[in-house]
Write a protein that holds these residues in place. Structure first.
Motif, PDB file in Angstrom:
ATOM      1  N   LYS A   1       0.830  -1.201   0.000  1.00  0.00           N
ATOM      2  CA  LYS A   1       0.000   0.000   0.000  1.00  0.00           C
ATOM      3  C   LYS A   1       0.867   1.255   0.000  1.00  0.00           C
ATOM      4  CE  LYS A   1      -3.701   2.412   2.326  1.00  0.00           C
ATOM      5  NZ  LYS A   1      -4.371   2.715   3.538  1.00  0.00           N
ATOM      6  N   ALA A   2       1.916   1.262   0.813  1.00  0.00           N
ATOM      7  CA  ALA A   2       2.804   2.424   0.882  1.00  0.00           C
ATOM      8  C   ALA A   2       3.510   2.646  -0.451  1.00  0.00           C
ATOM      9  CB  ALA A   2       3.832   2.231   2.000  1.00  0.00           C
ATOM     10  N   ALA A   3       3.955   1.579  -1.097  1.00  0.00           N
ATOM     11  CA  ALA A   3       4.620   1.708  -2.399  1.00  0.00           C
ATOM     12  C   ALA A   3       3.654   2.265  -3.436  1.00  0.00           C
ATOM     13  CB  ALA A   3       5.169   0.363  -2.845  1.00  0.00           C
ATOM     14  N   TYR A   4       2.427   1.767  -3.428  1.00  0.00           N
ATOM     15  CA  TYR A   4       1.422   2.249  -4.369  1.00  0.00           C
ATOM     16  C   TYR A   4       1.135   3.737  -4.145  1.00  0.00           C
ATOM     17  CZ  TYR A   4      -3.071   3.107  -6.554  1.00  0.00           C
ATOM     18  OH  TYR A   4      -4.077   3.657  -7.293  1.00  0.00           O
ATOM     19  N   GLU A   5       0.900   4.120  -2.894  1.00  0.00           N
ATOM     20  CA  GLU A   5       0.583   5.515  -2.584  1.00  0.00           C
ATOM     21  C   GLU A   5       1.745   6.440  -2.918  1.00  0.00           C
ATOM     22  OE1 GLU A   5      -2.303   6.810  -1.694  1.00  0.00           O
ATOM     23  OE2 GLU A   5      -3.278   4.849  -1.670  1.00  0.00           O
ATOM     24  N   THR A   6       2.958   6.004  -2.642  1.00  0.00           N
ATOM     25  CA  THR A   6       4.141   6.812  -2.941  1.00  0.00           C
ATOM     26  C   THR A   6       4.299   6.995  -4.449  1.00  0.00           C
ATOM     27  OG1 THR A   6       5.230   6.064  -0.914  1.00  0.00           O
ATOM     28  CG2 THR A   6       6.648   6.978  -2.628  1.00  0.00           C
ATOM     29  N   ALA A   7       4.156   5.908  -5.194  1.00  0.00           N
ATOM     30  CA  ALA A   7       4.283   5.989  -6.651  1.00  0.00           C
ATOM     31  C   ALA A   7       3.174   6.853  -7.256  1.00  0.00           C
ATOM     32  CB  ALA A   7       4.253   4.584  -7.251  1.00  0.00           C
TER      33      ALA A   7
ATOM     34  N   ASN B   1       3.882  10.239  -9.250  1.00  0.00           N
ATOM     35  CA  ASN B   1       3.380  10.340 -10.620  1.00  0.00           C
ATOM     36  C   ASN B   1       2.560  11.615 -10.807  1.00  0.00           C
ATOM     37  OD1 ASN B   1       2.753   9.379 -13.305  1.00  0.00           O
ATOM     38  ND2 ASN B   1       0.721   8.904 -12.521  1.00  0.00           N
ATOM     39  N   GLN B   2       1.662  11.882  -9.875  1.00  0.00           N
ATOM     40  CA  GLN B   2       0.848  13.100  -9.980  1.00  0.00           C
ATOM     41  C   GLN B   2       1.708  14.354  -9.946  1.00  0.00           C
ATOM     42  OE1 GLN B   2      -1.900  12.563  -6.760  1.00  0.00           O
ATOM     43  NE2 GLN B   2      -3.404  11.491  -8.031  1.00  0.00           N
ATOM     44  N   SER B   3       2.703  14.355  -9.076  1.00  0.00           N
ATOM     45  CA  SER B   3       3.580  15.514  -8.964  1.00  0.00           C
ATOM     46  C   SER B   3       4.363  15.740 -10.252  1.00  0.00           C
ATOM     47  CB  SER B   3       4.538  15.320  -7.791  1.00  0.00           C
ATOM     48  OG  SER B   3       5.447  16.386  -7.701  1.00  0.00           O
ATOM     49  N   LEU B   4       4.907  14.682 -10.813  1.00  0.00           N
ATOM     50  CA  LEU B   4       5.706  14.822 -12.032  1.00  0.00           C
ATOM     51  C   LEU B   4       4.840  15.169 -13.241  1.00  0.00           C
ATOM     52  CD1 LEU B   4       8.264  11.903 -11.590  1.00  0.00           C
ATOM     53  CD2 LEU B   4       8.610  14.346 -11.152  1.00  0.00           C
ATOM     54  N   MET B   5       3.655  14.581 -13.313  1.00  0.00           N
ATOM     55  CA  MET B   5       2.785  14.861 -14.452  1.00  0.00           C
ATOM     56  C   MET B   5       2.265  16.303 -14.434  1.00  0.00           C
ATOM     57  SD  MET B   5       2.982  12.268 -16.334  1.00  0.00           S
ATOM     58  CE  MET B   5       1.722  12.613 -17.549  1.00  0.00           C
TER      59      MET B   5
ATOM     60  N   ALA C   1       9.229  14.724  -2.712  1.00  0.00           N
ATOM     61  CA  ALA C   1       8.761  13.338  -2.557  1.00  0.00           C
ATOM     62  C   ALA C   1       9.614  12.587  -1.536  1.00  0.00           C
ATOM     63  CB  ALA C   1       8.779  12.617  -3.903  1.00  0.00           C
ATOM     64  N   ALA C   2      10.926  12.817  -1.571  1.00  0.00           N
ATOM     65  CA  ALA C   2      11.820  12.167  -0.609  1.00  0.00           C
ATOM     66  C   ALA C   2      11.522  12.634   0.815  1.00  0.00           C
ATOM     67  CB  ALA C   2      13.281  12.448  -0.965  1.00  0.00           C
ATOM     68  N   GLN C   3      11.206  13.918   0.979  1.00  0.00           N
ATOM     69  CA  GLN C   3      10.868  14.441   2.309  1.00  0.00           C
ATOM     70  C   GLN C   3       9.578  13.821   2.823  1.00  0.00           C
ATOM     71  OE1 GLN C   3      12.777  16.482   4.313  1.00  0.00           O
ATOM     72  NE2 GLN C   3      11.265  15.825   5.815  1.00  0.00           N
ATOM     73  N   VAL C   4       8.582  13.698   1.961  1.00  0.00           N
ATOM     74  CA  VAL C   4       7.329  13.046   2.357  1.00  0.00           C
ATOM     75  C   VAL C   4       7.608  11.599   2.767  1.00  0.00           C
ATOM     76  CG1 VAL C   4       5.102  12.190   1.490  1.00  0.00           C
ATOM     77  CG2 VAL C   4       5.821  14.538   1.001  1.00  0.00           C
ATOM     78  N   PHE C   5       8.446  10.914   2.011  1.00  0.00           N
ATOM     79  CA  PHE C   5       8.814   9.540   2.332  1.00  0.00           C
ATOM     80  C   PHE C   5       9.485   9.478   3.703  1.00  0.00           C
ATOM     81  CE2 PHE C   5      11.373   5.732   2.288  1.00  0.00           C
ATOM     82  CZ  PHE C   5      10.531   4.798   1.692  1.00  0.00           C
ATOM     83  N   ARG C   6      10.442  10.386   3.953  1.00  0.00           N
ATOM     84  CA  ARG C   6      11.114  10.418   5.268  1.00  0.00           C
ATOM     85  C   ARG C   6      10.119  10.671   6.386  1.00  0.00           C
ATOM     86  NH1 ARG C   6      15.339  12.816   2.314  1.00  0.00           N
ATOM     87  NH2 ARG C   6      14.441  14.873   2.512  1.00  0.00           N
TER      88      ARG C   6
END
Length: 124
Positions: free
Chosen positions: A61-67, A71-75, A109-114
């Motif tokens: 679930k975490a991998a899906y939500e992160t991806a 994706n939304q941010s980059l698009m 994205a890395a900060q959100v992950f941290r």
């Protein structure tokens, strides 16, 4: 399972332990097999308590939500950057602005992950 009459085919005894099926070829081995399984289960529970193991569903679930978030941010970069870079004539300046925007999004994205998972991604 019973022997089908062929020589050399082992006899199997089925044991049930908390929805875990164990087949052993010799009944006297059942206690050893069960002991090994109980030891492994205890080790897994200990590792969960130490936060060394997590449920696979949490990771998926975490991998899906992160991806999805990345994706939304980059698009969303293209529509935001198009007006800025359309006016530029220097290809190096276009590249610099694109790289800066991409780096900013990846760092966010890395900060959100941290923040969400408590550790940093290597190289971010």
């Amino acid at each position: 399972m019973a022997d089908s009459g062929h020589s050399g085919t082992p006899q199997y005894r089925q044991c049930h332990l908390d929805e875990l099926l164990i087949f052993v070829d010799r009944p006297e081995c059942a206690a050893d097999v069960l002991g090994d399984i109980l030891a492994r289960m205890a080790e897994m529970e200990f590792r969960k308590a130490q936060a060394e193991l997590v449920e696979i569903s949490f990771v998926q679930k975490a991998a899906y939500e992160t991806a999805r978030s990345l994706n939304q941010s980059l698009m969303s970069m293209s529509p935001q950057l198009a007006p800025q870079v359309a006016a530029l004539s220097d290809p190096r300046e276009v590249e610099r602005q694109l790289n800066a925007a991409l780096r900013q999004r990846l760092n966010e994205a890395a900060q959100v992950f941290r923040d969400d998972f408590g550790f940093a991604l290597d190289g971010c």
